[in-house]
Design a protein around this motif. Structure first.
Motif, PDB file in Angstrom:
ATOM      1  N   UNK A 170      50.996 -45.393  30.289  1.00 61.98           N
ATOM      2  CA  UNK A 170      50.648 -45.870  31.620  1.00 61.98           C
ATOM      3  C   UNK A 170      49.327 -46.617  31.587  1.00 61.98           C
ATOM      4  N   UNK A 171      49.095 -47.400  32.617  1.00 60.16           N
ATOM      5  CA  UNK A 171      47.826 -48.103  32.776  1.00 60.16           C
ATOM      6  C   UNK A 171      47.385 -48.010  34.224  1.00 60.16           C
ATOM      7  N   UNK A 172      46.098 -47.757  34.440  1.00 61.36           N
ATOM      8  CA  UNK A 172      45.561 -47.623  35.790  1.00 61.36           C
ATOM      9  C   UNK A 172      45.248 -48.999  36.358  1.00 61.36           C
ATOM     10  N   UNK A 173      45.452 -49.152  37.663  1.00 60.59           N
ATOM     11  CA  UNK A 173      45.212 -50.414  38.347  1.00 60.59           C
ATOM     12  C   UNK A 173      44.063 -50.283  39.337  1.00 60.59           C
ATOM     13  N   UNK A 174      43.388 -51.401  39.573  1.00 55.75           N
ATOM     14  CA  UNK A 174      42.474 -51.486  40.706  1.00 55.75           C
ATOM     15  C   UNK A 174      43.268 -51.899  41.935  1.00 55.75           C
ATOM     16  N   UNK A 175      42.852 -51.460  43.093  1.00 53.54           N
ATOM     17  CA  UNK A 175      43.588 -51.805  44.319  1.00 53.54           C
ATOM     18  C   UNK A 175      43.562 -53.304  44.588  1.00 53.54           C
ATOM     19  N   UNK A 176      42.587 -54.012  44.013  1.00 56.40           N
ATOM     20  CA  UNK A 176      42.525 -55.466  44.188  1.00 56.40           C
ATOM     21  C   UNK A 176      43.435 -56.212  43.227  1.00 56.40           C
ATOM     22  N   UNK A 177      44.011 -55.515  42.255  1.00 54.31           N
ATOM     23  CA  UNK A 177      44.874 -56.177  41.269  1.00 54.31           C
ATOM     24  C   UNK A 177      46.161 -56.695  41.881  1.00 54.31           C
ATOM     25  N   UNK A 178      46.631 -56.023  42.937  1.00 52.69           N
ATOM     26  CA  UNK A 178      47.924 -56.330  43.524  1.00 52.69           C
ATOM     27  C   UNK A 178      47.822 -56.420  45.043  1.00 52.69           C
ATOM     28  N   UNK A 179      48.675 -57.230  45.632  1.00 53.50           N
ATOM     29  CA  UNK A 179      48.886 -57.227  47.077  1.00 53.50           C
ATOM     30  C   UNK A 179      50.312 -56.768  47.329  1.00 53.50           C
ATOM     31  N   UNK A 180      50.470 -55.721  48.115  1.00 52.36           N
ATOM     32  CA  UNK A 180      51.803 -55.186  48.373  1.00 52.36           C
ATOM     33  C   UNK A 180      52.492 -56.005  49.454  1.00 52.36           C
ATOM     34  N   UNK A 181      53.784 -56.257  49.249  1.00 56.84           N
ATOM     35  CA  UNK A 181      54.586 -57.043  50.176  1.00 56.84           C
ATOM     36  C   UNK A 181      55.836 -56.261  50.562  1.00 56.84           C
ATOM     37  N   UNK A 182      56.641 -56.825  51.456  1.00 56.42           N
ATOM     38  CA  UNK A 182      57.853 -56.151  51.919  1.00 56.42           C
ATOM     39  C   UNK A 182      58.864 -55.977  50.794  1.00 56.42           C
ATOM     40  N   UNK A 183      58.820 -56.833  49.785  1.00 56.62           N
ATOM     41  CA  UNK A 183      59.788 -56.740  48.693  1.00 56.62           C
ATOM     42  C   UNK A 183      59.175 -56.277  47.382  1.00 56.62           C
ATOM     43  N   UNK A 184      57.853 -56.130  47.344  1.00 53.28           N
ATOM     44  CA  UNK A 184      57.220 -55.695  46.112  1.00 53.28           C
ATOM     45  C   UNK A 184      55.733 -55.961  46.091  1.00 53.28           C
ATOM     46  N   UNK A 185      55.280 -56.785  45.140  1.00 54.51           N
ATOM     47  CA  UNK A 185      53.850 -56.999  44.958  1.00 54.51           C
ATOM     48  C   UNK A 185      53.595 -58.420  44.459  1.00 54.51           C
TER      49      UNK A 185
END
Length: 698
Positions: A170-185
Motif C-alpha cells: 500500500x501507499x499513503x496519499x495526501x488529501x491534495x493528491x486527489x479530487x473525488x468525483x461522482x465517478x471516481x477521482x
C-alpha cells in the motif's frame, strides 16, 4: 469493597441483582462453562479420537484415530442415542481443511448430555483454513522481493507470517493528491501519473479512514489523470455519514493498496491470481523459506447453526486453535462500505439521488431508508439458531473477518438462519491477529431488535475471562467486543487492548426504541420505517470487571466502553481503563436507563460523554455514580433536562487512587488461571496487584 466481591463471584456464572435495576431477573446461565472442569465422565460416556493424519474410516479409537470429517459422522450416530456425553479428543498438530466444518442439529448432545470437541492433554491442535507457502525464489534482487507459486485464480486478502497478519502492499496519499468525483477521482499530484501505466488496475483499492469508519473501494480503471471507481462500492461510499469525501469531525486518511508497484516496505505482500504468484518483501537478511507463511483458503472455519424448530444444542469446543481464514467480500465490486462497527451497505440503492456526492455526504432523507437493510460482517466461527454452546480456552488467531460471531443476522452466517442464540458461554479464550471484531454478538436488522419469532431472541450470553489483543487489524473501525440487540449479556473480566475500539453494546441510535427518536423523525427516517411502541431486545446487560488499555487514537470519534440505544437494567461497573484515547464511557444516541458505577478511568478525555446535544435523540435517564477518574472531566450537555446524573464521582491526582479504586484496579481483567503472555502486568502498577502479576501463565 462489596461490589468488587460481586464481580469476582460472577466469574462462576452468578449474577447478583443490581440495586434498582431490572437486571435482578434471574440469569439463565446456570451450568454454562462448568463442563470443562467436571469430574471424570460416567461409564456410559463415549470418547473418540482424531488426528491430522487420521483415517476416513473406522470407529476412531485411540490407537486408530480418524479425520475430523469421519469422526463427526461417528459422533452423530453415538450422540443420537442420548445415553451419555460424547467427547472427541483431538491430537496435537494442524488439521488443514478446505471447506467449513458444519455443526447442525444432528451434532447436538441429547437428553441433557453434551458433545465435546477438545484437545488431548498437553496438546495444542489447530483447525486451519490455510496452506503453507514454500518454494520461494528471488523476483527482484535490488528490491529484495521474493515470489512463490499459488493456485491459478486464487484470491486472498490476508497473509500470515509467523503468526502475524502481514499488510498488503500500500501507499499513503495526501488529501491534495486527489479530487473525488461522482465517478471516481482526478489525480492532482504529477508524481502519481505512473498509476495510469500500472497493470491489473482493477485490483487496486482505495481505503479511507474517517472519523469512525474504515472503507474500501475498488478501482475500475485509470486513464490519464482520471480514476474510474467500480460500482456500486463508489456510490455507496459517497453518501450517508462519515463518507470518504466528508468525514464527520476531522480529515480522513487515504491509501491506495494492492498493487505490485506499491510493494516497497518490509513485510508487505501482493498476490496475482491470474499469474498464480504471490510476492513478498521480507526484512533484510531474512529468507522467506525460513518463515511459516500461511495462505488462507477458506472464509469460514466452523459453522454452528440449526433452525428455530431444531437448534443445535449442548456442544462444547475447548483447547483448540481456530486459524487461517480470509474474507473476500470487500474484494468484489461491492467493496466494504462501513457504516459503523461491522455494519455495511451492499448492492444498488435505486433511490440514491444523482447529486448524492455533494448533497448526501453528511446524510440525507433517502439515505435514511437504508438503515434497516445493512449487512453484517461474517465471522470465521459462527453460532446461530443454537443454545447451550460453550467455547472455553480456545485461541482465535489469524482470521480475516471477525473471530467468533454469535447470533448475527442471517446474511452473516453460512446457514442463512441467523439470530436465535441463547445460553452461550465464551470463557477463557484468546483472540489475536484478527481482521475484524474478536467477538460479535447480535444482529442489527428488524428481527434482531423486534423478533417476528420469539425464538430469534439473542439472550443469556456469557463472555468472560477472554484476552483480546491486536484485533480489528484490517477493519479498524470494528471493536474488540460488540454486543448489539441482546438480552442478558454478561461481558465480565475480559482484557481488551491494542485496538481503536474496545467494548461496544447496543445499536440503532435509538430509532427502534418505544416512540422512536425525534432526531430521526426530523431526518425523515420514519417515512420508510416503523415507529415501534414496544422495547427492543436490548436490556439487562452487565459490563463489569474488564481491563481496557492501550487503545489507539486512530479515529476522531472514539469511545472505550460505548453504548447506543435504550438498555434498561444495564450496569457498567468496576472496569479499569488506562492508556486509553478519547472518551472513557461513551453513551451515544438513544442511550437510556444505564447505571455506570465504581469504574476507574485513567487518562480518558473526557472520562464520560453523553451525546445529548440534539433535542429528542433519546440520550436520557442515565446515572454515573461513584466513579474515579484522573483527567478529562465530564462532557454531559443538557444533563439536567435529560436527567443524566453525576453522583459522587471523584477526581484524583495522577495515580493516587483511594483503596476502593485499587480494589477495582487489581481485580480487573482475566482471572489468574486464564492469563497468558498477552496480558498486562498489573503488578507493575502498584504492589497491591502483585498477586495478579505473579499468576501462572499458560
Amino acid at each position: 469493597m462489596s461490589h468488587t466481591r460481586e464481580v469476582s463471584v460472577r466469574r462462576k456464572g452468578w449474577w447478583p441483582a443490581a440495586a434498582g435495576s431490572a437486571a435482578a431477573a434471574a440469569l439463565l446461565l446456570s451450568g454454562l462453562g462448568t463442563s470443562v472442569a467436571q469430574a471424570a465422565p460416567p461409564e456410559k460416556d463415549s470418547v473418540y479420537y482424531a488426528s491430522p493424519d487420521g483415517r476416513d474410516e473406522g470407529q476412531c479409537q485411540e490407537q486408530h484415530p480418524c479425520s475430523l470429517e469421519h469422526v463427526q459422522g461417528v459422533v452423530r450416530h453415538e450422540a443420537a442415542k442420548g445415553k451419555g456425553d460424547v467427547t472427541v479428543v483431538l491430537a496435537d498438530g494442524t488439521y488443514r481443511i478446505d471447506s467449513p466444518l458444519e455443526f447442525r442439529a444432528e451434532d447436538s448432545g441429547r437428553d441433557g448430555h453434551t458433545v465435546r470437541w477438545t484437545a488431548a492433554e498437553g496438546a495444542h491442535p489447530e483447525i486451519s483454513g490455510s496452506t503453507q507457502l514454500s518454494g520461494w525464489e528471488k523476483h527482484d534482487e535490488a528490491a529484495n522481493i521474493y515470489v512463490a507459486d499459488t493456485p491459478a485464480g486464487f484470491e486472498t486478502r490476508q497473509l500470515y507470517v509467523d503468526g502475524v497478519a502481514a499488510p498488503r502492499a500500500a501507499t499513503k496519499l495526501a488529501l491534495t493528491d486527489l479530487t473525488l468525483t461522482a465517478t471516481g477521482m482526478t489525480i492532482n499530484n504529477p508524481a502519481l501519473a505512473y498509476l495510469a501505466d500500472l497493470p491489473d488496475q482493477d485490483r487496486i483499492e482505495f481505503e479511507s479512514l474517517g472519523d469512525f469508519t474504515d472503507r474500501y473501494s475498488p478501482v475500475q480503471s485509470i486513464v490519464g489523470s482520471t480514476i474510474t471507481m467500480a460500482q456500486p462500492a463508489w456510490d455507496n461510499n459517497t453518501w450517508g455519514w462519515d463518507t470518504v469525501q466528508n468525514s464527520l469531525l476531522a480529515e480522513s486518511t487515504w491509501f491506495l493498496a494492492n498493487s505490485l508497484s506499491f510493494l516497497d516496505q518490509a513485510g508487505e505482500w501482493y498476490v496475482d491470481p491470474d499469474a498464480g504468484k504471490l510476492y513478498y518483501k521480507p526484512a533484510d537478511g531474512v529468507n522467506p523459506q525460513d518463515l511459516d507463511i500461511e495462505l488462507p483458503r477458506v472464509e469460514t472455519l466452523i459453522s454452528v447453526g440449526g433452525t428455530y424448530d431444531a437448534p443445535v444444542s449442548h456442544l462444547e469446543f475447548s483447547g483448540l486453535t481456530f486459524t487461517g481464514t480470509s474474507w473476500l467480500g470487500p474484494s468484489s465490486a461491492e467493496g466494504y462500505v462501513s457504516q459503523q462497527n461491522g455494519g455495511y451497505l451492499k448492492g444498488v440503492y435505486d433511490y440514491r439521488p444523482a447529486d448524492a456526492l455533494a448533497n448526501c455526504s453528511r446524510g440525507c432523507e433517502p439515505y435514511e431508508r437504508t438503515r434497516n437493510t445493512w449487512f453484517q460482517m461474517p465471522s470465521a466461527v459462527q453460532v446461530s439458531a443454537a443454545d447451550h454452546i460453550t467455547f472455553a480456552r480456545n485461541t482465535f488467531r489469524n482470521l480475516g473477518s471477525s473471530g467468533l460471531g454469535i447470533g448475527n443476522d442471517d446474511n452473516a452466517v453460512l446457514t442463512g438462519i441467523g439470530l436465535g442464540a441463547s445460553n452461550i458461554a465464551v470463557t477463557g479464550n484468546v483472540f489475536t491477529q484478527v481482521g475484524g471484531h474478536a467477538l460479535f454478538v447480535g444482529g442489527i436488522r428488524a428481527d434482531a431488535h423486534h423478533p417476528s419469532d420469539p425464538r430469534m431472541t439473542n439472550q443469556d450470553i456469557l463472555i468472560d475471562n477472554n484476552t483480546i489483543s491486536h484485533v480489528a487489524m484490517e477493519y479498524q473501525d470494528t471493536s474488540g467486543i460488540l454486543s448489539t440487540y441482546v438480552t442478558r449479556a454478561q461481558i465480565v473480566h475480559n482484557e481488551v487492548r491494542d485496538l481503536a475500539y474496545a467494548i461496544d453494546t447496543g445499536y440503532g441510535w435509538g430509532i427502534n426504541d418505544p416512540g422512536g427518536s425525534q432526531e430521526y423523525l426530523n431526518r425523515g427516517y420514519y417515512k420508510y420505517n416503523p415507529i415501534y411502541q414496544t422495547p427492543t431486545t436490548l436490556k439487562d446487560n452487565l459490563i463489569a470487571g474488564n481491563l481496557v488499555h492501550d487503545i489507539k487514537r486512530d479515529f476522531a470519534d472514539s469511545g472505550n466502553i460505548y453504548n447506543l440505544s435504550a438498555s434498561p437494567g444495564t450496569v457498567i461497573e468496576e472496569n479499569y481503563l488506562y492508556k486509553v484515547s478519547g472518551v472513557g464511557i461513551y453513551l451515544d444516541e438513544g442511550s437510556r436507563y444505564i447505571l455506570s458505577r465504581h469504574n476507574v478511568l485513567s487518562g480518558a478525555n473526557p472520562w464520560v460523554f453523553t451525546n445529548a446535544y440534539s433535542a429528542g435523540n433519546g440520550t436520557n435517564d442515565n446515572t454515573l455514580q461513584e466513579n474515579w477518574y484522573n483527567s478529562g472531566g465530564a462532557q454531559m450537555p443538557n444533563a439536567e433536562a435529560r436527567n443524566n446524573r453525576l453522583i459522587d464521582n471523584v477526581r484524583v491526582s495522577g495515580s493516587n487512587w483511594p483503596s476502593a479504586a485499587w480494589e477495582v484496579i487489581c481485580a480487573a481483567g482475566v482471572a489468574p488461571e486464564y492469563r497468558t503472555e498477552l496480558n498486562a502486568n498489573l503488578g507493575g502498577i502498584d504492589p497491591r496487584c502483585e498477586t495478579v502479576a505473579a499468576a501462572e501463565t499458560r
